[in-house]
Scaffold this motif. Structure first.
Motif, PDB file in Angstrom:
ATOM      1  N   UNK A 137       0.841  -1.195   0.000  1.00  0.00           N
ATOM      2  CA  UNK A 137       0.000   0.000   0.000  1.00  0.00           C
ATOM      3  C   UNK A 137       0.877   1.246   0.000  1.00  0.00           C
ATOM      4  N   UNK A 138       0.647   2.118  -0.971  1.00  0.00           N
ATOM      5  CA  UNK A 138       1.490   3.317  -1.118  1.00  0.00           C
ATOM      6  C   UNK A 138       0.671   4.578  -0.863  1.00  0.00           C
ATOM      7  N   UNK A 139       1.220   5.447  -0.031  1.00  0.00           N
ATOM      8  CA  UNK A 139       0.522   6.695   0.310  1.00  0.00           C
ATOM      9  C   UNK A 139       1.512   7.851   0.337  1.00  0.00           C
ATOM     10  N   UNK A 140       0.982   9.049   0.502  1.00  0.00           N
ATOM     11  CA  UNK A 140       1.812  10.251   0.647  1.00  0.00           C
ATOM     12  C   UNK A 140       1.499  10.879   2.008  1.00  0.00           C
ATOM     13  N   UNK A 141       2.242  10.516   3.047  1.00  0.00           N
ATOM     14  CA  UNK A 141       1.946  11.044   4.396  1.00  0.00           C
ATOM     15  C   UNK A 141       1.936  12.575   4.453  1.00  0.00           C
ATOM     16  N   UNK A 142       2.727  13.225   3.608  1.00  0.00           N
ATOM     17  CA  UNK A 142       2.761  14.699   3.623  1.00  0.00           C
ATOM     18  C   UNK A 142       1.591  15.334   2.867  1.00  0.00           C
ATOM     19  N   UNK A 182      -2.492   2.197  -4.411  1.00  0.00           N
ATOM     20  CA  UNK A 182      -2.161   3.552  -3.960  1.00  0.00           C
ATOM     21  C   UNK A 182      -3.428   4.184  -3.400  1.00  0.00           C
ATOM     22  N   UNK A 183      -3.289   4.900  -2.302  1.00  0.00           N
ATOM     23  CA  UNK A 183      -4.472   5.470  -1.659  1.00  0.00           C
ATOM     24  C   UNK A 183      -4.082   6.678  -0.814  1.00  0.00           C
ATOM     25  N   UNK A 184      -5.079   7.511  -0.482  1.00  0.00           N
ATOM     26  CA  UNK A 184      -4.782   8.636   0.411  1.00  0.00           C
ATOM     27  C   UNK A 184      -4.322   8.119   1.776  1.00  0.00           C
ATOM     28  N   UNK A 185      -3.365   8.800   2.358  1.00  0.00           N
ATOM     29  CA  UNK A 185      -2.816   8.354   3.637  1.00  0.00           C
ATOM     30  C   UNK A 185      -3.889   8.309   4.732  1.00  0.00           C
ATOM     31  N   UNK A 186      -4.800   9.281   4.677  1.00  0.00           N
ATOM     32  CA  UNK A 186      -5.898   9.306   5.660  1.00  0.00           C
ATOM     33  C   UNK A 186      -6.736   8.036   5.614  1.00  0.00           C
ATOM     34  N   UNK A 187      -6.931   7.544   4.383  1.00  0.00           N
ATOM     35  CA  UNK A 187      -7.726   6.318   4.202  1.00  0.00           C
ATOM     36  C   UNK A 187      -6.986   5.103   4.774  1.00  0.00           C
ATOM     37  N   UNK A 188      -5.686   5.073   4.577  1.00  0.00           N
ATOM     38  CA  UNK A 188      -4.888   3.975   5.131  1.00  0.00           C
ATOM     39  C   UNK A 188      -4.983   3.949   6.657  1.00  0.00           C
TER      40      UNK A 188
END
Ligand code: ZN
Length: 438
Positions: A119-124, A143-149
């Motif tokens: 699972x790949x996200x962008x914490x920033x 790939x998904x929004x970090x909030x969703x993860x």
């Protein structure tokens, strides 16, 4: 009134009409899941082919292209991560960036801990979906929004990526507009990114409209348009067309050309090629801010065109620099990020650059011993209004520097006048037999 040359065509452009038309093409192409091979790329090229005469090429997987090999073809039908309660928490149907591009097929049950490395996200940028690829290494991912993860609970997830990675073809599209000369101007854009607008679709759409406009006027140069998957596409084309590449006199890679930022021009490896001088001249006289950057062996397909074995005069025209705006390679590079007005301005700017290439030549003054008497030829009053002084100065500059060693672009730069004024002055002097082609 029929348009007769590029400058008139450029002047007749209506940004209120053309901008929305370019944006509409981007909107049509946006939902398609493109990749460096496969049906999404084909579908995209087929749509472009409705606007311009596009020759489709299919290069078999496994074809050796210089140091590279054309990869297997990737296609995807669906992909999701489903919770034990049956909810699709990640679903390719909602956004095609949710699947890592070139993911190999997967089916199975797994815990969050097992799923987590994929699972790949962008914490920033926790609300955005990142764009990830794995073309040359077999892998899979979502790939998904970090909030969703962060909201994903421990569970037994059903994971499905219904894709195929098999021998097939690499597809690219090519459009050649023949001019008087066999020498060519190359326009190259990558068409391999899925739902991303500025990075890839702006280049595709602006190139399409460029070809459409150039096909309406007589041309000095021939113009070759390439719609290719990034990197492997230009390597493939260069490998299969080494002889044709020698005919490329000037070229531009178009990418990130639709956002609201100022223009950025990345020079060719040569650094002082005519295309470099022409783009810089047009941007300088445009009155709006812009940045010029030196060549570097990173970026888009200019890397391949400017590799030392080719060293073509190919620069890269962008608005915001790739990799340097926060929306880059994320779901925020969407339809709202590209602007109809910016797209229209990009098209007009490139047409102005090509007008310089079309008309830039050297002349010889046929009356080089002291100034010719312009008054008795009626050349001091040919144009009314405020342009008179500027045009007179332009004529004096053209007459003085036309000893065969300076091009009109050189004269424009040295005089500080625009190429357009210098060109008009030269045409007038030529008509009065005061100039001859060098
Ligand atoms: Zn990109």
């Amino acid at each position: 009134m029929p348009t007769t040359d590029l400058a008139q065509l450029r002047a007749a452009l209506d940004p209120q009409a053309i901008g929305p038309a370019i944006h509409a093409l981007i909107r049509e192409l946006y939902p398609i899941c493109r990749s460096i091979t496969g049906d999404g790329l084909r579908q995209t090229l087929a749509r472009v082919g409705k606007e311009i005469p596009l020759e489709m090429h299919e290069v078999p997987s496994g074809t050796q292209v210089f140091d590279w090999t054309v990869p297997r073809e990737w296609n995807i039908r669906e992909a999701y991560v489903k919770s034990s309660s049956g909810e699709r928490v990640i679903d390719f149907r909602r956004h095609n960036l949710h699947v890592m591009n070139y993911s190999v097929p997967v089916r199975g049950q797994m815990s969050l801990a097992q799923l987590r490395p994929h699972l790949h996200t962008l914490p920033d940028q926790p609300d955005l979906i990142p764009y990830r690829t794995s073309y040359y290494k077999e892998d899979w991912g979502f790939c998904l929004p970090h909030r969703q993860l962060e909201e994903m609970a421990e569970d037994e997830y059903e994971v499905c990526i219904d894709s195929t990675l098999q021998d097939g073809h690499l597809t690219y599209g090519e459009c050649l507009l023949k001019g008087a000369s066999a020498q060519e101007v190359l326009v190259s854009c990558h068409a391999c990114h899925p739902s991303l607008c500025n990075d890839n679709l702006s280049g595709v759409a602006v190139a399409t409209f460029l070809a459409q406009h150039l096909s309406q006027v007589p041309l000095r140069y021939s113009y070759r348009f390439l719609f290719i998957p990034g990197t492997i596409g230009s390597i493939t084309w260069l490998s299969l067309n080494e002889d044709r590449a020698r005919a490329i006199a000037h070229g531009l890679v178009l990418t990130c050309i639709g956002d609201r930022g100022n223009f950025t021009y990345k020079k060719s490896r040569r650094g002082n090629a005519e295309i470099d001088l022409a783009v810089e001249h047009i941007l300088k006289h445009s009155g709006s801010g812009h940045t010029t950057v030196e060549f570097s062996p990173y970026g888009y397909d200019e890397r391949q065109y400017c590799s030392p074995g080719f060293n073509l005069a190919v620069g890269c025209l962008m608005r915001s620099h790739h990799g340097q705006f926060p929306q880059y390679h994320t779901s925020a590079d969407d339809l709202g990020f590209v602007d109809p007005g910016a797209l229209a301005e990009s098209l007009a700017t490139i047409l102005s650059v090509f007008d310089v290439l079309e008309h830039n030549r050297s002349y010889v003054n046929r009356n080089p011993k002291c100034e010719p008497q312009l008054g008795k030829r009626g050349l001091y009053s040919v144009m009314g209004g405020n342009n008179i002084k500027q045009l007179e100065m332009a004529m004096l500059w053209v007459l003085n520097l036309s000893d065969g060693s300076f091009s009109l672009l050189d004269i424009a730069e040295r005089s500080g006048l625009s190429f357009e004024v210098i060109k008009n002055a030269a045409e007038m002097l030529f008509r009065h037999d005061l100039l001859a082609p060098a």
